[in-house]
Design a protein around this motif. Structure first.
Motif, short mmCIF file in Angstrom:
data_model
loop_
_atom_site.label_atom_id
_atom_site.label_comp_id
_atom_site.label_asym_id
_atom_site.label_seq_id
_atom_site.Cartn_x
_atom_site.Cartn_y
_atom_site.Cartn_z
N LEU A 1 -82.10 -119.33 4.06
CA LEU A 1 -81.82 -120.30 5.13
C LEU A 1 -80.32 -120.48 5.32
O LEU A 1 -79.83 -120.51 6.45
N GLU A 2 -79.59 -120.57 4.20
CA GLU A 2 -78.15 -120.74 4.31
C GLU A 2 -77.51 -119.53 4.97
O GLU A 2 -76.61 -119.65 5.80
N HIS A 3 -78.01 -118.36 4.61
CA HIS A 3 -77.47 -117.13 5.14
C HIS A 3 -77.64 -117.07 6.67
O HIS A 3 -76.79 -116.56 7.38
N ALA B 1 -84.32 -108.17 14.61
CA ALA B 1 -83.11 -108.19 15.43
C ALA B 1 -82.68 -109.63 15.69
O ALA B 1 -81.48 -109.94 15.70
N ALA B 2 -83.67 -110.51 15.87
CA ALA B 2 -83.33 -111.92 16.10
C ALA B 2 -82.72 -112.53 14.84
O ALA B 2 -81.76 -113.30 14.91
N LEU B 3 -83.25 -112.15 13.68
CA LEU B 3 -82.67 -112.64 12.42
C LEU B 3 -81.23 -112.15 12.29
O LEU B 3 -80.35 -112.90 11.86
N ALA B 4 -81.02 -110.90 12.64
CA ALA B 4 -79.67 -110.34 12.54
C ALA B 4 -78.71 -111.11 13.44
O ALA B 4 -77.56 -111.37 13.06
N ALA B 5 -79.20 -111.52 14.61
CA ALA B 5 -78.35 -112.28 15.53
C ALA B 5 -78.03 -113.66 14.95
O ALA B 5 -76.88 -114.12 15.00
N LEU B 6 -79.03 -114.30 14.35
CA LEU B 6 -78.80 -115.60 13.71
C LEU B 6 -77.75 -115.46 12.62
O LEU B 6 -76.86 -116.29 12.47
N ARG B 7 -77.90 -114.37 11.87
CA ARG B 7 -77.00 -114.14 10.76
C ARG B 7 -75.57 -113.91 11.25
O ARG B 7 -74.61 -114.38 10.65
N ARG C 1 -70.07 -116.66 11.35
CA ARG C 1 -68.82 -117.12 11.98
C ARG C 1 -68.32 -118.41 11.35
O ARG C 1 -67.20 -118.84 11.62
N SER C 2 -69.16 -119.04 10.56
CA SER C 2 -68.73 -120.24 9.87
C SER C 2 -68.72 -119.99 8.37
O SER C 2 -69.60 -119.31 7.86
N VAL C 3 -67.73 -120.54 7.70
CA VAL C 3 -67.68 -120.42 6.25
C VAL C 3 -67.88 -121.81 5.66
O VAL C 3 -67.23 -122.77 6.08
N ALA C 4 -68.82 -121.91 4.72
CA ALA C 4 -69.12 -123.21 4.12
C ALA C 4 -68.04 -123.60 3.13
O ALA C 4 -67.41 -122.75 2.51
N ARG C 5 -67.85 -124.88 2.99
CA ARG C 5 -66.94 -125.37 1.97
C ARG C 5 -67.55 -125.13 0.60
O ARG C 5 -68.69 -125.53 0.34
N ARG C 6 -66.82 -124.43 -0.27
CA ARG C 6 -67.32 -124.11 -1.60
C ARG C 6 -66.34 -124.52 -2.69
O ARG C 6 -66.51 -124.17 -3.84
N LEU D 1 -86.97 -121.06 12.61
CA LEU D 1 -87.05 -119.64 12.99
C LEU D 1 -87.67 -119.56 14.39
O LEU D 1 -88.58 -120.31 14.69
N PRO D 2 -87.21 -118.64 15.22
CA PRO D 2 -87.87 -118.50 16.51
C PRO D 2 -89.33 -118.12 16.29
O PRO D 2 -89.61 -117.33 15.39
#
Lengths: 204, 298, 204
Positions: A155-157, B109-115, B120-125, A166-167
């Protein structure tokens, strides 16, 4: 609308700044001894603040919790700076298997292989190693196959709050045109052109 | 044993077939089954030595394709009728599997787009500064002995042997005929229903695919009208004008793909550390090539 | 006083949010292609902003660099969160690898990979960093592979006095043949089928 609780918001800001992963509203509610709904309202107010002040970071809701992350518009600068976290991308087969696990979970290796039509041993190993999927149980049927599901890291990824984000899979069921194309090629009974083309058994 | 495989091989037989069929999208009627079969066999021949596990599915599908091709080359031939029913089942299943494959390809392909967006954002770690940083208990401490031992148990459990299905199709209990009844019941007398509404609550995608086939069958028979505003838009289904209430189900035999394959299922178990399975590593494509030639000579 | 450069400030906010260490102004200046003095001015302006808006975090200058940290007034909540609210846990794969090292030590990276069936590079790095495992020697065989064992800290964190306190493997391992298989794996007889299943280097 309730008045804003600045002290609560400040405490939330401090906690989120100190956290290395998304913090669930219920965790904050417990620590701060306020109802969960007030935590959520405060987070939304903060998030709106940051947006209107055009801050370089956002308060995002990911994997069930809140976290600070950089504003996507500034990806260019952040990328130059941070090399960490840029995991090697997943191969096509790995990504497709991940999609199947995401939508079909819990799913066994054999079910996955049946859909993909190939052995998925190494792909499953990759996804496990990356921490995107994990064992979530055992099939009660014969063989007690291990069942896999997606993880928080998944989910984070993807930047999703929950699997519900999820769509819907129905969106990807092929359109009429695609079905007709496949049908015509494989079944070929409808199209006279096709039947005509079939008559000379030509040499390939 | 070293196996040199192309990407397409590893992506699987459905991917390969889908790729072959859809690569010439310009004119869908330009692609004939013969072309597809030839191209498919050519791809197979390129795989010089095949891992048994990889090969089986490919060969089974090649066999189905060749059967279909043979059937096509002998239109109306009486000798083949006995096998027709089986063949129709096979091709319907193949179609269903291809649609399923395409569905998950697009989902991936949709998952890849979400990814891509998420990346584009980096979480605070960074975590807390001192003195808080050193206050945090160690992760292992939080884990506890019990969870550690559970992990040990998992780590030392032998991995399952690989189940290799000799059928290129999974057991499917959904029947197109049943789905037709369901679809007809769900379409209002007036107005339309979307495909998404028709499949609401159905989680098994093969069921969704079968519903889709049912809708297509009704469309072919002129019993429903389909409307899809744009390529990826929602599909709406309404009753045809002048639709007589009598549904002739007798003609549905061809489609009665109640393809419950449980009875005929034979699973080949290959134990990962058994040596026996490796004798069949090299699979000759000659048998297939022969079949192909026979078809051509006929 | 110069006018404020909002875009520069946003980029700085994003960089600081993404960084795990204090970032020196000269580093940011180089990255953003502006003079160092402008970066420092922007950081001071941001810091003043946060103070006047009574944010729960501050932009602090530490060891020559800038970083976000929690506001001292909120120490109470941060402390509570760090002690109780964090779920920092080892991932499943990391824990499984640690278990293998614990029971099979000394063990090489390759042996670990053979049992886990996946690449263990990143997992070993995590375990080393955490101080749960350490180098305990070199394999006398060809290659002189590094051998790993568990540390004193590992035992302490699990509340054990010595390795002898770990429950024996046999207690939860089903059957002898399994152990044999395991030994074979450890001796390096990798399964050929598994080698064949190695991931293709493709990218979707």
């Amino acid at each position: 609308m309730e008045p804003r609780d600045t002290e609560l918001e400040r405490a939330i800001e401090a906690i989120l700044m100190a956290s290395t992963e998304p913090v669930e509203p219920s965790t904050m509610a417990q620590l701060l001894e306020v109802p969960r709904t007030r935590v959520e309202a405060a987070c939304e107010a903060l998030s709106a603040d940051y947006a209107s002040a055009r801050r370089g970071f956002v308060l995002a809701r990911v994997a069930g919790g809140f976290r600070y992350q950089t504003h996507p518009e500034l990806a260019e600068f952040v990328e130059r700076f941070v090399l960490e976290g840029q995991h090697a991308r997943l191969s096509g087969p790995a990504l497709e298997s991940l999609a199947i696990v995401a939508y079909k979970q819990p799913v066994s290796r054999a079910q996955l292989a049946a859909i993909r039509g190939v052995n998925v041993e190494s792909v499953v190993a990759t996804l496990l190693e990356r921490g995107y999927i994990e064992e979530v149980g055992r099939d009660p049927g014969p063989g007690n196959a291990v069942l896999y599901g997606t993880t928080r890291a998944f989910l984070e990824h993807l930047g999703l709050n929950s699997l519900a984000d999820l769509p819907p899979l129905a969106e990807f069921v092929p359109g009429l045109e695609m079905v007709e194309m496949l049908e015509n090629t494989l079944l070929g009974t409808l199209d006279p052109l096709e039947e005509a083309a079939a008559e000379p058994p030509s040499e390939g | 044993m070293s196996v040199t495989v192309t990407t397409s091989v590893f992506e699987g037989p459905f991917d390969l077939l889908l790729h072959l069929i859809t690569r010439e999208e310009v004119d869908i009627y330009a692609v004939t089954l013969s072309d597809i079969v030839d191209a498919y066999i050519t791809e197979l021949e390129r795989m010089e030595s095949l891992d048994l596990e990889v090969a089986t599915e490919f060969l089974l599908i090649a066999a189905t394709l060749i059967e279909l091709k043979a059937r096509r080359l002998l239109p109306g031939s009486a000798e083949l009728e006995l096998d027709d029913e089986l063949l129709f089942e096979e091709r319907d299943l193949l179609l269903a599997r291809l649609l399923e494959c395409k569905t998950f390809k697009d989902a991936a392909a949709a998952l890849a787009a979400l990814r891509r967006d998420a990346a584009r954002s980096v979480a605070r770690r960074a975590g807390p500064e001192e003195p808080f940083a050193s206050m945090a208990p160690d992760p292992l401490e939080r884990t506890g002995l019990e969870r550690f031992l559970a992990a040990a148990r998992r780590a030392f459990t032998p991995r399952e042997s690989v189940q290799l299905s000799l059928h290129h199709v999974a057991p499917i209990r959904a029947s197109v005929r049943d789905a037709i009844d369901g679809v007809l019941a769900a379409i209002p007398e007036t107005g339309a229903v979307t495909f998404r509404q028709l499949t609401a609550g159905i989680t098994d995608r093969i069921e969704i695919v079968v519903r889709f086939l049912a809708v297509l069958e009704l469309y072919k028979r002129g019993m429903v009208e389909l409307d899809q505003a744009d390529a990826l838009g929602s599909l709406s289904i309404s009753r045809s004008d002048g639709d007589s209430d009598a549904l002739d189900l007798t003609g549905l035999d061809e489609w009665d793909a109640d393809v419950d394959l449980v009875d005929g299922e034979e699973d080949l178990e290959i134990d990962l550390d058994g040596a026996d399975a490796r004798d069949g590593d090299e699979i000759s494509l000659e048998a297939l090539a022969d079949a192909d030639t026979t078809v051509r000579e006929t």
